[in-house]
Design a protein around this motif. Structure first.
Motif, PDB file in Angstrom:
ATOM      1  N   PHE A   1       5.498 -47.571  18.071  1.00  0.00           N
ATOM      2  CA  PHE A   1       4.348 -46.925  17.423  1.00  0.00           C
ATOM      3  C   PHE A   1       3.846 -45.763  18.268  1.00  0.00           C
ATOM      4  O   PHE A   1       4.098 -45.697  19.472  1.00  0.00           O
ATOM      5  CB  PHE A   1       3.230 -47.942  17.143  1.00  0.00           C
ATOM      6  CG  PHE A   1       2.618 -48.561  18.374  1.00  0.00           C
ATOM      7  CD1 PHE A   1       1.439 -48.054  18.917  1.00  0.00           C
ATOM      8  CD2 PHE A   1       3.197 -49.672  18.987  1.00  0.00           C
ATOM      9  CE1 PHE A   1       0.872 -48.620  20.040  1.00  0.00           C
ATOM     10  CE2 PHE A   1       2.637 -50.243  20.107  1.00  0.00           C
ATOM     11  CZ  PHE A   1       1.465 -49.720  20.642  1.00  0.00           C
ATOM     12  N   SER A   2       3.148 -44.837  17.622  1.00  0.00           N
ATOM     13  CA  SER A   2       2.614 -43.670  18.325  1.00  0.00           C
ATOM     14  C   SER A   2       1.109 -43.531  18.151  1.00  0.00           C
ATOM     15  O   SER A   2       0.508 -42.614  18.697  1.00  0.00           O
ATOM     16  CB  SER A   2       3.322 -42.396  17.839  1.00  0.00           C
ATOM     17  OG  SER A   2       3.114 -42.233  16.442  1.00  0.00           O
ATOM     18  N   THR A   3       0.507 -44.421  17.403  1.00  0.00           N
ATOM     19  CA  THR A   3      -0.929 -44.343  17.132  1.00  0.00           C
ATOM     20  C   THR A   3      -1.744 -44.723  18.365  1.00  0.00           C
ATOM     21  O   THR A   3      -1.243 -45.406  19.274  1.00  0.00           O
ATOM     22  CB  THR A   3      -1.301 -45.276  15.967  1.00  0.00           C
ATOM     23  OG1 THR A   3      -0.823 -46.596  16.289  1.00  0.00           O
ATOM     24  CG2 THR A   3      -0.685 -44.812  14.663  1.00  0.00           C
ATOM     25  N   HIS A   4      -2.983 -44.273  18.372  1.00  0.00           N
ATOM     26  CA  HIS A   4      -3.898 -44.584  19.470  1.00  0.00           C
ATOM     27  C   HIS A   4      -4.984 -45.537  19.005  1.00  0.00           C
ATOM     28  O   HIS A   4      -5.359 -45.541  17.832  1.00  0.00           O
ATOM     29  CB  HIS A   4      -4.528 -43.295  20.022  1.00  0.00           C
ATOM     30  CG  HIS A   4      -3.532 -42.416  20.692  1.00  0.00           C
ATOM     31  ND1 HIS A   4      -3.358 -41.104  20.357  1.00  0.00           N
ATOM     32  CD2 HIS A   4      -2.624 -42.670  21.668  1.00  0.00           C
ATOM     33  CE1 HIS A   4      -2.400 -40.576  21.104  1.00  0.00           C
ATOM     34  NE2 HIS A   4      -1.939 -41.517  21.902  1.00  0.00           N
ATOM     35  N   TRP A   5      -5.485 -46.339  19.953  1.00  0.00           N
ATOM     36  CA  TRP A   5      -6.552 -47.319  19.697  1.00  0.00           C
ATOM     37  C   TRP A   5      -6.116 -48.328  18.631  1.00  0.00           C
ATOM     38  O   TRP A   5      -6.918 -48.797  17.840  1.00  0.00           O
ATOM     39  CB  TRP A   5      -7.861 -46.630  19.294  1.00  0.00           C
ATOM     40  CG  TRP A   5      -8.335 -45.643  20.297  1.00  0.00           C
ATOM     41  CD1 TRP A   5      -8.304 -44.281  20.162  1.00  0.00           C
ATOM     42  CD2 TRP A   5      -8.877 -45.902  21.594  1.00  0.00           C
ATOM     43  NE1 TRP A   5      -8.796 -43.690  21.302  1.00  0.00           N
ATOM     44  CE2 TRP A   5      -9.162 -44.664  22.197  1.00  0.00           C
ATOM     45  CE3 TRP A   5      -9.141 -47.071  22.313  1.00  0.00           C
ATOM     46  CZ2 TRP A   5      -9.709 -44.560  23.477  1.00  0.00           C
ATOM     47  CZ3 TRP A   5      -9.688 -46.959  23.588  1.00  0.00           C
ATOM     48  CH2 TRP A   5      -9.964 -45.722  24.143  1.00  0.00           C
ATOM     49  N   ASP A   6      -4.837 -48.655  18.613  1.00  0.00           N
ATOM     50  CA  ASP A   6      -4.236 -49.502  17.592  1.00  0.00           C
ATOM     51  C   ASP A   6      -3.420 -50.601  18.286  1.00  0.00           C
ATOM     52  O   ASP A   6      -2.194 -50.508  18.368  1.00  0.00           O
ATOM     53  CB  ASP A   6      -3.354 -48.613  16.704  1.00  0.00           C
ATOM     54  CG  ASP A   6      -2.780 -49.332  15.521  1.00  0.00           C
ATOM     55  OD1 ASP A   6      -3.297 -50.388  15.139  1.00  0.00           O
ATOM     56  OD2 ASP A   6      -1.779 -48.820  14.976  1.00  0.00           O
TER      57      ASP A   6
ATOM     58  N   ALA B   1      -9.560 -52.795  14.857  1.00  0.00           N
ATOM     59  CA  ALA B   1      -8.146 -52.549  14.523  1.00  0.00           C
ATOM     60  C   ALA B   1      -7.532 -53.834  13.974  1.00  0.00           C
ATOM     61  O   ALA B   1      -7.930 -54.938  14.351  1.00  0.00           O
ATOM     62  CB  ALA B   1      -7.395 -52.097  15.774  1.00  0.00           C
TER      63      ALA B   1
ATOM     64  N   GLU C   1      -2.754 -39.603  27.531  1.00  0.00           N
ATOM     65  CA  GLU C   1      -2.359 -40.896  26.971  1.00  0.00           C
ATOM     66  C   GLU C   1      -2.102 -41.940  28.056  1.00  0.00           C
ATOM     67  O   GLU C   1      -1.451 -41.664  29.059  1.00  0.00           O
ATOM     68  CB  GLU C   1      -1.104 -40.740  26.113  1.00  0.00           C
ATOM     69  CG  GLU C   1      -0.730 -42.038  25.414  1.00  0.00           C
ATOM     70  CD  GLU C   1       0.493 -41.898  24.541  1.00  0.00           C
ATOM     71  OE1 GLU C   1       0.331 -41.808  23.312  1.00  0.00           O
ATOM     72  OE2 GLU C   1       1.614 -41.850  25.104  1.00  0.00           O
TER      73      GLU C   1
ATOM     74  N   LYS D   1      -1.869 -47.896  23.054  1.00  0.00           N
ATOM     75  CA  LYS D   1      -1.881 -46.549  23.627  1.00  0.00           C
ATOM     76  C   LYS D   1      -3.225 -45.936  23.256  1.00  0.00           C
ATOM     77  O   LYS D   1      -3.724 -46.171  22.150  1.00  0.00           O
ATOM     78  CB  LYS D   1      -0.774 -45.684  23.017  1.00  0.00           C
ATOM     79  CG  LYS D   1       0.626 -46.183  23.252  1.00  0.00           C
ATOM     80  CD  LYS D   1       1.628 -45.319  22.500  1.00  0.00           C
ATOM     81  CE  LYS D   1       3.018 -45.893  22.613  1.00  0.00           C
ATOM     82  NZ  LYS D   1       4.002 -45.091  21.870  1.00  0.00           N
TER      83      LYS D   1
ATOM     84  N   HIS E   1      -1.190 -53.741  19.304  1.00  0.00           N
ATOM     85  CA  HIS E   1      -0.130 -54.494  18.637  1.00  0.00           C
ATOM     86  C   HIS E   1       0.133 -55.777  19.429  1.00  0.00           C
ATOM     87  O   HIS E   1       0.341 -55.727  20.644  1.00  0.00           O
ATOM     88  CB  HIS E   1       1.145 -53.662  18.556  1.00  0.00           C
ATOM     89  CG  HIS E   1       1.071 -52.559  17.564  1.00  0.00           C
ATOM     90  ND1 HIS E   1       0.264 -51.458  17.715  1.00  0.00           N
ATOM     91  CD2 HIS E   1       1.702 -52.395  16.383  1.00  0.00           C
ATOM     92  CE1 HIS E   1       0.407 -50.654  16.673  1.00  0.00           C
ATOM     93  NE2 HIS E   1       1.280 -51.209  15.848  1.00  0.00           N
TER      94      HIS E   1
END
Length: 118
Positions: A13-18, A113, A91, A34, A20
Motif C-alpha cells: 500500500f502507498s496510503t498514509h495514516w492507513d 481508519a 514519510e 506509513k 494495516h
C-alpha cells in the motif's frame, strides 16, 4: 505460525495514516502504517499507544511538553490518557500495536481508519 516480512507488507500500500493489520498478538493487533504530515491531537482513555519506527523519523508531540524525536529502530509508548500527536516531515514507516477494536483516532474528530488486513 509463520514469519512476517514487514517490508513486503508495507509494499502492498502507498496510503498514509492507513494502518494495516499484519498479525494478532493476544487481544492486540500488530499493524504497519506509513505517514507524513501530522495527525490531530488526541488521547486514548483505556490503552497506551505503541509506536516502533521501522524506517524514517517521526516526532511525537505531547500536549504541554517539548516534542520527542523517534528514529528508526526506536520505540515510543504514549501512556493512556496522555494527549499526543504523531507527525513526520518526510514519510515514515511504523509498527503499531493496539488492542483489537481500538480506534486509531482516539478522542479526536478524525474518522478512525478501517485497519484492513494484509
Amino acid at each position: 505460525m509463520k514469519s512476517i516480512n514487514l517490508a513486503e507488507k508495507l509494499s502492498h500500500f502507498s496510503t498514509h495514516w492507513d494502518p494495516h493489520v499484519v498479525a494478532d498478538y493476544n487481544e492486540n493487533e500488530v499493524m504497519v502504517v506509513k505517514f507524513i504530515g501530522e495527525y490531530p491531537f488526541h488521547k486514548h482513555d483505556t490503552t497506551d499507544d505503541f509506536f516502533y519506527v521501522l524506517e524514517g523519523e517521526m516526532q511525537m508531540d505531547i500536549e504541554g511538553e517539548e516534542p520527542r524525536t523517534v528514529k528508526a529502530g526506536e520505540l515510543f509508548v504514549v501512556p493512556k490518557g496522555v494527549v499526543h500527536r504523531p507527525r513526520a516531515e518526510t514519510e515514515v514507516k511504523v509498527l503499531l500495536i493496539e488492542p483489537k477494536g481500538e480506534p486509531n483516532s482516539g478522542d479526536s474528530d478524525r474518522e478512525a481508519a478501517p485497519k484492513a488486513r494484509i
